[in-house]
Design a protein around this motif. Structure first.
Motif, PDB file in Angstrom:
ATOM      1  N   GLU A   1       0.820  -1.203   0.000  1.00  0.00           N
ATOM      2  CA  GLU A   1       0.000   0.000   0.000  1.00  0.00           C
ATOM      3  C   GLU A   1       0.860   1.261   0.000  1.00  0.00           C
ATOM      4  N   ALA A   2       0.615   2.128  -0.990  1.00  0.00           N
ATOM      5  CA  ALA A   2       1.264   3.439  -1.104  1.00  0.00           C
ATOM      6  C   ALA A   2       2.780   3.361  -0.948  1.00  0.00           C
ATOM      7  N   PRO A   3       3.477   2.576  -1.785  1.00  0.00           N
ATOM      8  CA  PRO A   3       4.941   2.486  -1.650  1.00  0.00           C
ATOM      9  C   PRO A   3       5.605   3.806  -2.023  1.00  0.00           C
ATOM     10  N   GLY A   4       6.672   4.134  -1.312  1.00  0.00           N
ATOM     11  CA  GLY A   4       7.397   5.371  -1.576  1.00  0.00           C
ATOM     12  C   GLY A   4       8.856   5.124  -1.866  1.00  0.00           C
ATOM     13  N   MET A   5       9.717   5.461  -0.878  1.00  0.00           N
ATOM     14  CA  MET A   5      11.149   5.319  -1.060  1.00  0.00           C
ATOM     15  C   MET A   5      11.559   3.846  -1.052  1.00  0.00           C
ATOM     16  N   LEU A   6      12.594   3.539  -1.837  1.00  0.00           N
ATOM     17  CA  LEU A   6      13.180   2.202  -1.894  1.00  0.00           C
ATOM     18  C   LEU A   6      14.630   2.281  -1.436  1.00  0.00           C
TER      19      LEU A   6
ATOM     20  N   SER B   1       4.580   6.362   0.829  1.00  0.00           N
ATOM     21  CA  SER B   1       4.582   7.655   0.156  1.00  0.00           C
ATOM     22  C   SER B   1       4.044   8.747   1.063  1.00  0.00           C
ATOM     23  N   MET B   2       4.572   9.973   0.912  1.00  0.00           N
ATOM     24  CA  MET B   2       4.058  11.102   1.659  1.00  0.00           C
ATOM     25  C   MET B   2       2.678  11.519   1.161  1.00  0.00           C
ATOM     26  N   ALA B   3       2.255  10.993   0.008  1.00  0.00           N
ATOM     27  CA  ALA B   3       0.914  11.268  -0.489  1.00  0.00           C
ATOM     28  C   ALA B   3      -0.146  10.511   0.300  1.00  0.00           C
ATOM     29  N   ALA B   4       0.273   9.485   1.021  1.00  0.00           N
ATOM     30  CA  ALA B   4      -0.665   8.700   1.832  1.00  0.00           C
ATOM     31  C   ALA B   4      -0.865   9.396   3.177  1.00  0.00           C
ATOM     32  N   VAL B   5      -2.113   9.760   3.485  1.00  0.00           N
ATOM     33  CA  VAL B   5      -2.403  10.530   4.696  1.00  0.00           C
ATOM     34  C   VAL B   5      -2.287   9.665   5.944  1.00  0.00           C
ATOM     35  N   ASN B   6      -2.781   8.444   5.880  1.00  0.00           N
ATOM     36  CA  ASN B   6      -2.782   7.581   7.059  1.00  0.00           C
ATOM     37  C   ASN B   6      -2.483   6.133   6.665  1.00  0.00           C
ATOM     38  N   PRO B   7      -1.283   5.884   6.152  1.00  0.00           N
ATOM     39  CA  PRO B   7      -0.946   4.514   5.758  1.00  0.00           C
ATOM     40  C   PRO B   7      -0.647   3.657   6.986  1.00  0.00           C
ATOM     41  N   PRO B   8      -0.552   2.350   6.817  1.00  0.00           N
ATOM     42  CA  PRO B   8      -0.154   1.487   7.938  1.00  0.00           C
ATOM     43  C   PRO B   8       1.190   1.904   8.519  1.00  0.00           C
ATOM     44  N   GLN B   9       1.336   1.741   9.826  1.00  0.00           N
ATOM     45  CA  GLN B   9       2.574   2.120  10.507  1.00  0.00           C
ATOM     46  C   GLN B   9       3.608   1.004  10.384  1.00  0.00           C
ATOM     47  N   ARG B  10       3.875   0.642   9.144  1.00  0.00           N
ATOM     48  CA  ARG B  10       4.809  -0.442   8.843  1.00  0.00           C
ATOM     49  C   ARG B  10       5.573  -0.108   7.568  1.00  0.00           C
ATOM     50  N   ILE B  11       6.785  -0.631   7.456  1.00  0.00           N
ATOM     51  CA  ILE B  11       7.523  -0.597   6.204  1.00  0.00           C
ATOM     52  C   ILE B  11       7.552  -2.001   5.619  1.00  0.00           C
ATOM     53  N   GLY B  12       7.906  -2.117   4.357  1.00  0.00           N
ATOM     54  CA  GLY B  12       7.963  -3.415   3.709  1.00  0.00           C
ATOM     55  C   GLY B  12       9.392  -3.892   3.527  1.00  0.00           C
ATOM     56  N   VAL B  13       9.564  -5.204   3.559  1.00  0.00           N
ATOM     57  CA  VAL B  13      10.858  -5.834   3.269  1.00  0.00           C
ATOM     58  C   VAL B  13      10.608  -6.894   2.205  1.00  0.00           C
TER      59      VAL B  13
ATOM     60  N   MET C   1      10.313 -11.742  -4.776  1.00  0.00           N
ATOM     61  CA  MET C   1       9.405 -10.600  -4.656  1.00  0.00           C
ATOM     62  C   MET C   1       8.300 -10.857  -3.626  1.00  0.00           C
ATOM     63  N   GLN C   2       8.568 -11.751  -2.691  1.00  0.00           N
ATOM     64  CA  GLN C   2       7.688 -11.906  -1.535  1.00  0.00           C
ATOM     65  C   GLN C   2       7.966 -10.775  -0.557  1.00  0.00           C
ATOM     66  N   ILE C   3       6.911 -10.278   0.085  1.00  0.00           N
ATOM     67  CA  ILE C   3       7.072  -9.117   0.950  1.00  0.00           C
ATOM     68  C   ILE C   3       6.544  -9.390   2.349  1.00  0.00           C
ATOM     69  N   GLU C   4       7.285  -8.901   3.346  1.00  0.00           N
ATOM     70  CA  GLU C   4       6.848  -8.900   4.731  1.00  0.00           C
ATOM     71  C   GLU C   4       6.828  -7.459   5.219  1.00  0.00           C
ATOM     72  N   GLU C   5       6.053  -7.214   6.273  1.00  0.00           N
ATOM     73  CA  GLU C   5       5.946  -5.858   6.802  1.00  0.00           C
ATOM     74  C   GLU C   5       6.474  -5.803   8.226  1.00  0.00           C
ATOM     75  N   VAL C   6       7.174  -4.708   8.549  1.00  0.00           N
ATOM     76  CA  VAL C   6       7.803  -4.523   9.853  1.00  0.00           C
ATOM     77  C   VAL C   6       7.142  -3.330  10.542  1.00  0.00           C
ATOM     78  N   ASP C   7       6.644  -3.518  11.754  1.00  0.00           N
ATOM     79  CA  ASP C   7       6.030  -2.439  12.524  1.00  0.00           C
ATOM     80  C   ASP C   7       7.091  -1.423  12.944  1.00  0.00           C
ATOM     81  N   VAL C   8       6.768  -0.123  12.757  1.00  0.00           N
ATOM     82  CA  VAL C   8       7.679   0.929  13.191  1.00  0.00           C
ATOM     83  C   VAL C   8       7.042   1.820  14.271  1.00  0.00           C
ATOM     84  N   PHE C   9       5.739   1.668  14.517  1.00  0.00           N
ATOM     85  CA  PHE C   9       5.061   2.292  15.662  1.00  0.00           C
ATOM     86  C   PHE C   9       4.984   3.809  15.583  1.00  0.00           C
TER      87      PHE C   9
END
Length: 266
Positions: free
Chosen positions: A113-118, A132-144, A150-158
Protein backbone atom coordinates in the motif's frame (compact mmCIF):
# COMPACT_ATOMS: atom_id res chain seq x y z
CA UNK A 1 20.74 23.75 -3.72
CA UNK A 2 23.39 24.03 -1.03
CA UNK A 3 26.75 22.31 -0.85
CA UNK A 4 27.65 20.89 2.54
CA UNK A 5 31.23 19.81 3.19
CA UNK A 6 33.12 18.05 5.95
CA UNK A 7 34.88 20.37 8.39
CA UNK A 8 38.05 19.73 10.36
CA UNK A 9 35.91 19.04 13.41
CA UNK A 10 34.52 16.00 11.59
CA UNK A 11 31.05 17.48 11.48
CA UNK A 12 29.38 18.88 8.40
CA UNK A 13 28.78 22.54 7.69
CA UNK A 14 27.05 24.53 4.99
CA UNK A 15 29.52 26.11 2.59
CA UNK A 16 28.87 29.78 1.79
CA UNK A 17 28.85 29.13 -1.94
CA UNK A 18 25.32 29.24 -3.37
CA UNK A 19 25.15 26.91 -6.32
CA UNK A 20 21.61 26.39 -7.55
CA UNK A 21 18.11 27.03 -6.32
CA UNK A 22 15.70 24.35 -7.36
CA UNK A 23 12.92 22.11 -6.24
CA UNK A 24 13.22 18.34 -6.35
CA UNK A 25 9.83 16.69 -6.14
CA UNK A 26 9.21 12.97 -6.44
CA UNK A 27 11.63 12.06 -9.18
CA UNK A 28 14.47 10.33 -7.37
CA UNK A 29 17.19 8.95 -9.67
CA UNK A 30 19.29 5.93 -8.87
CA UNK A 31 22.68 5.47 -10.51
CA UNK A 32 24.40 2.24 -11.45
CA UNK A 33 28.13 2.79 -11.39
CA UNK A 34 29.07 -0.52 -13.04
CA UNK A 35 26.84 0.22 -16.04
CA UNK A 36 27.05 4.02 -15.94
CA UNK A 37 23.26 4.16 -16.12
CA UNK A 38 20.81 6.42 -14.37
CA UNK A 39 17.17 5.41 -13.79
CA UNK A 40 14.88 8.42 -13.31
CA UNK A 41 11.23 7.96 -12.37
CA UNK A 42 8.73 10.57 -13.55
CA UNK A 43 5.73 10.62 -11.26
CA UNK A 44 3.58 12.71 -13.59
CA UNK A 45 4.45 10.84 -16.80
CA UNK A 46 4.48 7.37 -15.18
CA UNK A 47 7.74 6.57 -16.94
CA UNK A 48 11.32 5.66 -16.09
CA UNK A 49 14.08 7.23 -18.18
CA UNK A 50 17.29 5.24 -18.64
CA UNK A 51 20.26 7.57 -19.15
CA UNK A 52 23.87 6.82 -20.08
CA UNK A 53 25.84 9.00 -17.67
CA UNK A 54 29.02 8.86 -19.77
CA UNK A 55 27.43 10.34 -22.88
CA UNK A 56 24.45 12.03 -21.15
CA UNK A 57 22.31 10.22 -23.69
CA UNK A 58 18.73 9.09 -23.09
CA UNK A 59 18.83 5.40 -23.99
CA UNK A 60 15.19 4.49 -23.41
CA UNK A 61 12.02 5.72 -21.76
CA UNK A 62 10.10 2.87 -20.16
CA UNK A 63 6.44 3.89 -20.35
CA UNK A 64 4.67 2.02 -17.57
CA UNK A 65 1.28 2.93 -19.04
CA UNK A 66 1.96 0.49 -21.88
CA UNK A 67 2.07 -2.24 -19.24
CA UNK A 68 -1.48 -1.50 -18.14
CA UNK A 69 -0.87 1.07 -15.41
CA UNK A 70 -3.00 4.20 -15.37
CA UNK A 71 -1.91 7.81 -15.83
CA UNK A 72 -2.35 8.28 -12.07
CA UNK A 73 -0.12 5.33 -11.04
CA UNK A 74 2.66 7.73 -9.89
CA UNK A 75 6.10 6.21 -10.52
CA UNK A 76 8.01 7.41 -7.47
CA UNK A 77 11.46 5.98 -6.72
CA UNK A 78 13.96 3.51 -8.19
CA UNK A 79 16.58 1.08 -6.92
CA UNK A 80 19.14 -0.98 -8.88
CA UNK A 81 20.96 -4.25 -8.21
CA UNK A 82 24.71 -3.73 -7.63
CA UNK A 83 25.51 -5.72 -10.78
CA UNK A 84 22.81 -4.02 -12.85
CA UNK A 85 20.91 -7.25 -13.46
CA UNK A 86 17.57 -5.87 -12.24
CA UNK A 87 16.01 -2.57 -11.25
CA UNK A 88 12.91 -1.64 -9.27
CA UNK A 89 10.38 1.18 -9.22
CA UNK A 90 7.61 2.02 -6.75
CA UNK A 91 4.17 3.04 -8.01
CA UNK A 92 2.30 4.94 -5.31
CA UNK A 93 -1.30 4.84 -6.49
CA UNK A 94 -0.98 1.41 -8.09
CA UNK A 95 0.18 0.02 -4.72
CA UNK A 96 3.00 -2.01 -6.17
CA UNK A 97 6.77 -2.31 -6.60
CA UNK A 98 7.86 -3.51 -10.05
CA UNK A 99 10.97 -5.49 -10.93
CA UNK A 100 12.60 -5.14 -14.36
CA UNK A 101 15.54 -6.96 -15.91
CA UNK A 102 18.56 -5.38 -17.60
CA UNK A 103 16.65 -5.25 -20.89
CA UNK A 104 13.88 -3.24 -19.17
CA UNK A 105 11.38 -6.09 -19.26
CA UNK A 106 8.89 -6.43 -16.40
CA UNK A 107 9.60 -9.73 -14.62
CA UNK A 108 7.82 -9.53 -11.23
CA UNK A 109 5.96 -7.29 -8.80
CA UNK A 110 5.13 -7.01 -5.09
CA UNK A 111 1.96 -5.39 -3.80
CA UNK A 112 2.33 -2.83 -1.00
CA UNK A 113 0.00 0.00 0.00
CA UNK A 114 1.26 3.44 -1.10
CA UNK A 115 4.94 2.49 -1.65
CA UNK A 116 7.40 5.37 -1.58
CA UNK A 117 11.15 5.32 -1.06
CA UNK A 118 13.18 2.20 -1.89
CA UNK A 119 16.49 1.19 -0.32
CA UNK A 120 18.38 -1.90 -1.42
CA UNK A 121 20.59 -3.94 0.90
CA UNK A 122 23.60 -4.78 -1.31
CA UNK A 123 24.77 -7.51 1.07
CA UNK A 124 21.57 -9.60 1.00
CA UNK A 125 18.37 -10.31 -0.92
CA UNK A 126 16.36 -7.58 0.81
CA UNK A 127 14.75 -4.44 -0.60
CA UNK A 128 13.23 -2.03 1.93
CA UNK A 129 10.10 -0.04 1.05
CA UNK A 130 8.67 3.03 2.80
CA UNK A 131 5.30 4.73 2.45
CA UNK A 132 4.58 7.65 0.16
CA UNK A 133 4.06 11.10 1.66
CA UNK A 134 0.91 11.27 -0.49
CA UNK A 135 -0.67 8.70 1.83
CA UNK A 136 -2.40 10.53 4.70
CA UNK A 137 -2.78 7.58 7.06
CA UNK A 138 -0.95 4.51 5.76
CA UNK A 139 -0.15 1.49 7.94
CA UNK A 140 2.57 2.12 10.51
CA UNK A 141 4.81 -0.44 8.84
CA UNK A 142 7.52 -0.60 6.20
CA UNK A 143 7.96 -3.42 3.71
CA UNK A 144 10.86 -5.83 3.27
CA UNK A 145 10.93 -7.56 -0.13
CA UNK A 146 12.94 -10.68 -0.88
CA UNK A 147 14.16 -9.58 -4.27
CA UNK A 148 14.64 -13.06 -5.74
CA UNK A 149 11.02 -14.06 -5.11
CA UNK A 150 9.40 -10.60 -4.66
CA UNK A 151 7.69 -11.91 -1.53
CA UNK A 152 7.07 -9.12 0.95
CA UNK A 153 6.85 -8.90 4.73
CA UNK A 154 5.95 -5.86 6.80
CA UNK A 155 7.80 -4.52 9.85
CA UNK A 156 6.03 -2.44 12.52
CA UNK A 157 7.68 0.93 13.19
CA UNK A 158 5.06 2.29 15.66
CA UNK A 159 4.75 5.78 14.23
CA UNK A 160 2.62 7.46 11.55
CA UNK A 161 3.64 7.94 7.93
CA UNK A 162 7.06 6.21 7.69
CA UNK A 163 8.72 7.85 4.69
CA UNK A 164 12.48 8.53 4.97
CA UNK A 165 14.37 5.30 4.38
CA UNK A 166 18.02 4.27 4.12
CA UNK A 167 20.17 1.15 4.42
CA UNK A 168 23.68 1.18 5.87
CA UNK A 169 26.11 0.74 2.94
CA UNK A 170 27.96 -1.88 4.99
CA UNK A 171 24.83 -3.96 5.45
CA UNK A 172 24.41 -3.42 9.19
CA UNK A 173 21.22 -1.41 9.82
CA UNK A 174 18.23 0.25 8.22
CA UNK A 175 16.69 3.58 9.21
CA UNK A 176 13.24 5.05 8.64
CA UNK A 177 11.56 8.19 9.95
CA UNK A 178 8.06 9.59 10.42
CA UNK A 179 6.68 12.54 8.51
CA UNK A 180 4.33 13.27 11.41
CA UNK A 181 6.68 13.26 14.40
CA UNK A 182 10.39 13.51 15.20
CA UNK A 183 11.02 9.79 15.49
CA UNK A 184 13.51 7.51 13.75
CA UNK A 185 13.19 3.72 13.78
CA UNK A 186 16.27 1.58 13.25
CA UNK A 187 17.27 -2.06 13.50
CA UNK A 188 19.85 -4.52 12.22
CA UNK A 189 19.06 -5.65 8.69
CA UNK A 190 16.77 -8.65 8.68
CA UNK A 191 15.46 -7.94 12.19
CA UNK A 192 11.76 -7.17 12.61
CA UNK A 193 11.90 -5.46 16.01
CA UNK A 194 12.97 -1.82 15.81
CA UNK A 195 14.39 0.65 18.32
CA UNK A 196 13.16 4.24 18.35
CA UNK A 197 15.13 7.48 18.58
CA UNK A 198 13.18 10.65 19.40
CA UNK A 199 14.36 14.14 18.48
CA UNK A 200 13.38 16.99 20.77
CA UNK A 201 12.06 20.34 19.56
CA UNK A 202 9.99 21.52 16.63
CA UNK A 203 8.60 19.05 14.12
CA UNK A 204 11.07 18.69 11.26
CA UNK A 205 9.15 16.35 8.91
CA UNK A 206 12.15 14.28 7.84
CA UNK A 207 11.64 13.53 4.16
CA UNK A 208 14.71 11.47 3.30
CA UNK A 209 18.06 10.28 4.61
CA UNK A 210 21.48 10.02 3.03
CA UNK A 211 24.29 7.93 4.53
CA UNK A 212 27.97 8.59 4.00
CA UNK A 213 29.85 5.93 2.00
CA UNK A 214 31.73 4.82 5.14
CA UNK A 215 28.46 4.50 7.09
CA UNK A 216 29.62 6.85 9.86
CA UNK A 217 27.23 9.73 9.14
CA UNK A 218 23.60 10.20 8.22
CA UNK A 219 21.90 13.43 7.15
CA UNK A 220 18.22 14.25 6.78
CA UNK A 221 16.30 17.21 5.42
CA UNK A 222 13.48 18.73 7.47
CA UNK A 223 10.71 19.92 5.19
CA UNK A 224 8.94 22.06 7.81
CA UNK A 225 11.94 23.26 9.81
CA UNK A 226 14.18 23.96 6.82
CA UNK A 227 17.04 22.32 8.71
CA UNK A 228 19.61 19.76 7.64
CA UNK A 229 20.09 17.32 10.53
CA UNK A 230 23.40 15.48 10.94
CA UNK A 231 23.58 12.19 12.84
CA UNK A 232 26.60 10.27 14.12
CA UNK A 233 26.15 6.53 13.45
CA UNK A 234 29.24 5.28 15.27
CA UNK A 235 27.23 4.17 18.31
CA UNK A 236 24.40 1.64 18.67
CA UNK A 237 21.91 4.53 18.71
CA UNK A 238 22.06 7.29 16.06
CA UNK A 239 22.93 10.61 17.68
CA UNK A 240 21.93 14.05 16.42
CA UNK A 241 25.12 16.15 16.55
CA UNK A 242 24.25 19.21 14.51
CA UNK A 243 21.28 20.97 12.92
CA UNK A 244 22.01 23.44 10.13
CA UNK A 245 19.32 25.95 9.06
CA UNK A 246 19.43 26.14 5.28
CA UNK A 247 15.88 27.31 4.57
CA UNK A 248 13.46 26.22 1.91
CA UNK A 249 12.29 22.64 2.03
CA UNK A 250 15.38 20.39 1.97
CA UNK A 251 14.13 17.01 0.80
CA UNK A 252 16.62 14.58 -0.72
CA UNK A 253 20.26 15.11 0.32
CA UNK A 254 23.01 13.14 -1.41
CA UNK A 255 26.62 12.39 -0.44
CA UNK A 256 29.43 12.59 -2.95
CA UNK A 257 31.18 9.29 -3.65
CA UNK A 258 34.15 10.29 -1.47
CA UNK A 259 31.87 11.26 1.44
CA UNK A 260 33.25 14.79 1.80
CA UNK A 261 30.31 16.69 0.34
CA UNK A 262 26.53 16.63 0.70
CA UNK A 263 24.27 18.19 -1.91
CA UNK A 264 20.95 19.45 -0.53
CA UNK A 265 18.14 20.43 -2.94
CA UNK A 266 15.68 22.91 -1.48
Amino acid sequence: MFRVAESLGHHLRVMPQFLLLGVVLFQAPTSLAAQDLLYVASQEEVTVSVIDTKSNELLETVDLKTLGFTESAKAHHTAVEPDGSFWYVSLISAGTVLKFDRQNRLVARANFEAPGMLSLDPTSDRLYVGRSMAAVNPPQRIGVIQRSSMQIEEVDVFFPRPHALAVDPHGERFFTASLGQNTIAYAPLGVEEVDLYNIDGTTHTLVQFALSPDGDWMVAGGQLSGDLLIFDLNNPQPTLVKSIPIGGQPWHPSFSTDGTTVWVPN
